[in-house]
Scaffold this motif. Structure first.
Motif, PDB file in Angstrom:
ATOM      1  N   ALA A  55      -7.419 -82.837   0.358  1.00 35.72           N
ATOM      2  CA  ALA A  55      -8.561 -81.966   0.417  1.00 35.72           C
ATOM      3  C   ALA A  55      -9.885 -83.019   0.008  1.00 35.72           C
ATOM      4  N   GLY A  56     -11.033 -82.676   0.543  1.00 34.96           N
ATOM      5  CA  GLY A  56     -12.003 -83.221   0.014  1.00 34.96           C
ATOM      6  C   GLY A  56     -12.671 -82.728  -1.250  1.00 34.96           C
ATOM      7  N   ARG A  57     -13.289 -83.423  -2.070  1.00 36.88           N
ATOM      8  CA  ARG A  57     -13.916 -82.779  -3.234  1.00 36.88           C
ATOM      9  C   ARG A  57     -14.825 -81.767  -3.041  1.00 36.88           C
ATOM     10  N   ILE A  58     -15.532 -81.785  -2.194  1.00 38.12           N
ATOM     11  CA  ILE A  58     -16.491 -80.712  -1.602  1.00 38.12           C
ATOM     12  C   ILE A  58     -16.525 -80.604  -0.349  1.00 38.12           C
ATOM     13  N   ASP A  59     -16.907 -79.352   0.268  1.00 38.71           N
ATOM     14  CA  ASP A  59     -16.945 -79.580   1.758  1.00 38.71           C
ATOM     15  C   ASP A  59     -18.121 -80.360   2.086  1.00 38.71           C
ATOM     16  N   GLY A  60     -17.614 -81.182   3.095  1.00 38.33           N
ATOM     17  CA  GLY A  60     -18.762 -82.151   3.490  1.00 38.33           C
ATOM     18  C   GLY A  60     -18.182 -83.722   3.059  1.00 38.33           C
ATOM     19  N   ASP A  61     -17.030 -83.668   2.422  1.00 40.44           N
ATOM     20  CA  ASP A  61     -16.461 -84.971   1.927  1.00 40.44           C
ATOM     21  C   ASP A  61     -15.550 -85.624   2.997  1.00 40.44           C
ATOM     22  N   HIS A  62     -16.433 -85.981   3.882  1.00 39.95           N
ATOM     23  CA  HIS A  62     -15.851 -86.865   5.195  1.00 39.95           C
ATOM     24  C   HIS A  62     -15.009 -87.957   4.629  1.00 39.95           C
ATOM     25  N   GLU A  63     -15.438 -88.903   3.770  1.00 40.37           N
ATOM     26  CA  GLU A  63     -14.785 -90.308   3.486  1.00 40.37           C
ATOM     27  C   GLU A  63     -13.162 -89.998   2.886  1.00 40.37           C
ATOM     28  N   THR A  64     -13.105 -88.983   2.124  1.00 40.22           N
ATOM     29  CA  THR A  64     -11.916 -88.558   1.552  1.00 40.22           C
ATOM     30  C   THR A  64     -10.899 -88.146   2.658  1.00 40.22           C
ATOM     31  N   GLN A  65     -11.416 -87.318   3.784  1.00 42.12           N
ATOM     32  CA  GLN A  65     -10.348 -87.030   4.820  1.00 42.12           C
ATOM     33  C   GLN A  65     -10.034 -88.308   5.741  1.00 42.12           C
ATOM     34  N   VAL A  66     -11.000 -89.086   5.612  1.00 40.03           N
ATOM     35  CA  VAL A  66     -10.636 -90.439   6.462  1.00 40.03           C
ATOM     36  C   VAL A  66      -9.373 -90.977   5.814  1.00 40.03           C
ATOM     37  N   ALA A  67      -9.659 -91.181   4.534  1.00 38.15           N
ATOM     38  CA  ALA A  67      -8.643 -91.829   3.599  1.00 38.15           C
ATOM     39  C   ALA A  67      -7.285 -91.091   3.676  1.00 38.15           C
ATOM     40  N   ALA A  68      -7.377 -89.747   3.736  1.00 38.26           N
ATOM     41  CA  ALA A  68      -6.205 -88.940   3.835  1.00 38.26           C
ATOM     42  C   ALA A  68      -5.471 -89.304   5.167  1.00 38.26           C
ATOM     43  N   ILE A  69      -6.123 -89.215   6.328  1.00 35.96           N
ATOM     44  CA  ILE A  69      -5.420 -89.665   7.583  1.00 35.96           C
ATOM     45  C   ILE A  69      -4.919 -90.986   7.454  1.00 35.96           C
ATOM     46  N   GLU A  70      -5.479 -91.904   6.939  1.00 33.96           N
ATOM     47  CA  GLU A  70      -5.006 -93.315   6.637  1.00 33.96           C
ATOM     48  C   GLU A  70      -3.616 -93.202   5.956  1.00 33.96           C
ATOM     49  N   THR A  71      -3.654 -92.375   4.964  1.00 29.38           N
ATOM     50  CA  THR A  71      -2.375 -92.309   4.182  1.00 29.38           C
ATOM     51  C   THR A  71      -1.366 -91.651   5.139  1.00 29.38           C
ATOM     52  N   CYS A  72      -1.654 -90.687   5.783  1.00 29.80           N
ATOM     53  CA  CYS A  72      -0.599 -89.707   6.411  1.00 29.80           C
ATOM     54  C   CYS A  72      -0.039 -90.813   7.621  1.00 29.80           C
ATOM     55  N   ILE A  73      -0.972 -91.858   8.171  1.00 27.87           N
ATOM     56  CA  ILE A  73      -0.309 -92.666   9.203  1.00 27.87           C
ATOM     57  C   ILE A  73       0.671 -93.637   8.542  1.00 27.87           C
ATOM     58  N   ALA A  74       0.242 -94.064   7.271  1.00 24.53           N
ATOM     59  CA  ALA A  74       1.211 -95.129   6.645  1.00 24.53           C
ATOM     60  C   ALA A  74       2.264 -94.716   6.146  1.00 24.53           C
ATOM     61  N   ASP A  75       2.114 -93.361   6.079  1.00 21.58           N
ATOM     62  CA  ASP A  75       3.637 -92.789   5.504  1.00 21.58           C
ATOM     63  C   ASP A  75       4.439 -92.298   6.628  1.00 21.58           C
ATOM     64  N   GLY A  76       4.168 -92.492   8.039  1.00 16.48           N
ATOM     65  CA  GLY A  76       4.943 -91.995   8.948  1.00 16.48           C
ATOM     66  C   GLY A  76       4.973 -90.787   9.337  1.00 16.48           C
ATOM     67  N   ALA A  77       4.098 -89.892   8.961  1.00 21.72           N
ATOM     68  CA  ALA A  77       4.152 -88.301   9.222  1.00 21.72           C
ATOM     69  C   ALA A  77       4.341 -88.251  10.614  1.00 21.72           C
ATOM     70  N   SER A  78       4.816 -87.093  10.930  1.00 25.08           N
ATOM     71  CA  SER A  78       4.985 -86.609  12.246  1.00 25.08           C
ATOM     72  C   SER A  78       3.501 -85.949  12.827  1.00 25.08           C
ATOM     73  N   GLY A  79       2.872 -85.239  12.055  1.00 18.75           N
ATOM     74  CA  GLY A  79       1.478 -84.558  12.472  1.00 18.75           C
ATOM     75  C   GLY A  79       0.607 -84.449  11.395  1.00 18.75           C
ATOM     76  N   ILE A  80      -0.487 -83.908  11.741  1.00 21.93           N
ATOM     77  CA  ILE A  80      -1.620 -83.787  10.487  1.00 21.93           C
ATOM     78  C   ILE A  80      -2.239 -82.531  11.126  1.00 21.93           C
ATOM     79  N   LEU A  81      -2.419 -81.562  10.211  1.00 17.34           N
ATOM     80  CA  LEU A  81      -3.183 -80.456  10.576  1.00 17.34           C
ATOM     81  C   LEU A  81      -4.586 -80.686   9.715  1.00 17.34           C
ATOM     82  N   LEU A  82      -5.618 -80.558  10.408  1.00 24.11           N
ATOM     83  CA  LEU A  82      -6.983 -80.942   9.840  1.00 24.11           C
ATOM     84  C   LEU A  82      -8.082 -79.913  10.048  1.00 24.11           C
ATOM     85  N   THR A  83      -8.724 -79.664   9.007  1.00 21.97           N
ATOM     86  CA  THR A  83     -10.065 -78.779   9.207  1.00 21.97           C
ATOM     87  C   THR A  83     -11.113 -79.917   8.718  1.00 21.97           C
ATOM     88  N   ALA A  84     -11.661 -80.183   9.789  1.00 25.78           N
ATOM     89  CA  ALA A  84     -12.801 -81.517   9.643  1.00 25.78           C
ATOM     90  C   ALA A  84     -14.058 -81.420   8.881  1.00 25.78           C
TER      91      ALA A  84
END
Length: 332
Positions: A55-84
């Protein structure tokens, strides 16, 4: 032991353990996203999926969400549920995830463009806004022509959910939209102004104060969600205006429904985050099992998870439920 040497009876269990998913929300404090996380966790446990939440630190924390997506890719996740938080800027990261073979589902907040995600499970946010707009206009009756309207939005980046609720409200109220894909360019003199809240109570209070300084005769307030509505009410109270201003909102959480019952909010459009999250986890499981993607609701470009107007002061021609029924359906 190599995989080829495993017995057939062991293989399904191994496969099930390998299915993982990520949930990335705007914050982990807003009751809506707290409940969404609960729904995702419950369904993941039921289906034997490993779920990681970010989760972002606050609503609007785009950078944390980008980092989370990168982590999910690196971890080999099957899918992502995202509220951008930033529905346009996040698209490049989402594409990277999809290129890596992950299913990406937008929850609640469509991406811009909407087909940047594989699917979207959401409230019809335009309809949610339209319902509270129609209710407010009906409640005022002939005086709607003389309304002084404050619009308390989400953020200056204007994420899709923000625009949809705002523009839906204005259309429901009977105000001509300029460009329906953004807010703030309308010319109707009844609009006092727009301000942003970050979707929280403090932001709602500050935005309401700003607009009351601009015009202390405001008598209709549209808020992006119920936490910001609670903040707006506190600001109105400090100005001695809490009893003669209509506040409308979107969410339908239990605190918000209680505020409708107590007269703090006149009406709210109730949405269903548990269903969104559960459906999203099921879709990731199907994608991992057989490569199928979810289909949108017929006639729409997303899967509609439903919305109901909650008020104890029904208006003719606007379908609604009362707070007793709203309490039975609420969350948070």
């Amino acid at each position: 032991m190599c995989l080829a040497a495993m017995s057939p009876a062991m293989t399904p269990a191994v496969v099930a353990q390998e299915v993982s998913a990520c949930l990335i929300t705007k914050t982990d404090t807003n009751p809506f996203f707290v409940k969404m996380k609960e729904g995702a966790e419950a369904k993941a446990a039921e289906l034997g999926i490993t779920l990681k939440s970010f989760a972002g630190r606050i609503d609007g924390d785009h950078e944390t969400q980008v980092a989370a997506i990168e982590t999910c890719i690196a971890d080999g996740a099957s899918g992502i549920l995202l509220t951008a938080s930033d529905t346009s800027a996040i698209v490049q990261s989402v594409q990277q995830a999809r290129d890596a073979g992950l299913l990406v589902i937008a929850l609640d907040t469509p991406l811009n463009p909407i087909d940047a995600a594989d699917a979207t499970f959401a409230t019809d946010n335009f309809l949610a806004g339209e319902l509270i707009g129609k209710w407010a206009a009906g409640k005022l009756g002939a005086e709607a022509a003389n309304a002084k309207i404050a619009l308390l939005n989400l953020g200056i980046s204007q994420p899709t959910v923000d625009v949809l609720r705002n523009q839906g409200f204005l259309q429901g109220f009977g105000i001509d939209l300029a460009d329906p894909n953004k807010w703030g360019d309308e010319t109707d003199p009844r609009i006092v102004g727009h301000d942003v809240t970050a979707g929280n109570e403090e932001g709602g209070r500050e935005a309401m104060e700003n607009l009351l300084v601009k015009d202390p005769t405001i008598n209709v307030v549209h808020t992006i969600n119920e936490p910001s509505a609670a903040g707006a009410y506190e600001a109105l109270k400090s100005f001695g205006r809490e009893n003669d201003v209509l506040i409308v909102s979107v969410d339908g959480g239990c605190p918000g429904v209680a505020n409708v019952k107590d007269g703090v909010i006149g009406a709210t459009s109730q949405q269903y985050p548990l269903q969104m999250a559960a459906l999203g986890v099921e879709a990731i499981k199907a994608w991992a099992d057989n490569g199928t993607k979810p289909e949108p609701t017929p006639g729409k470009d997303f899967f509609d998870t439903g919305v109901s107007l909650v008020t104890d002061e029904p208006v003719e021609g606007v379908e609604s439920i009362d707070t007793t029924e709203g309490e039975a359906l609420c969350w948070g």
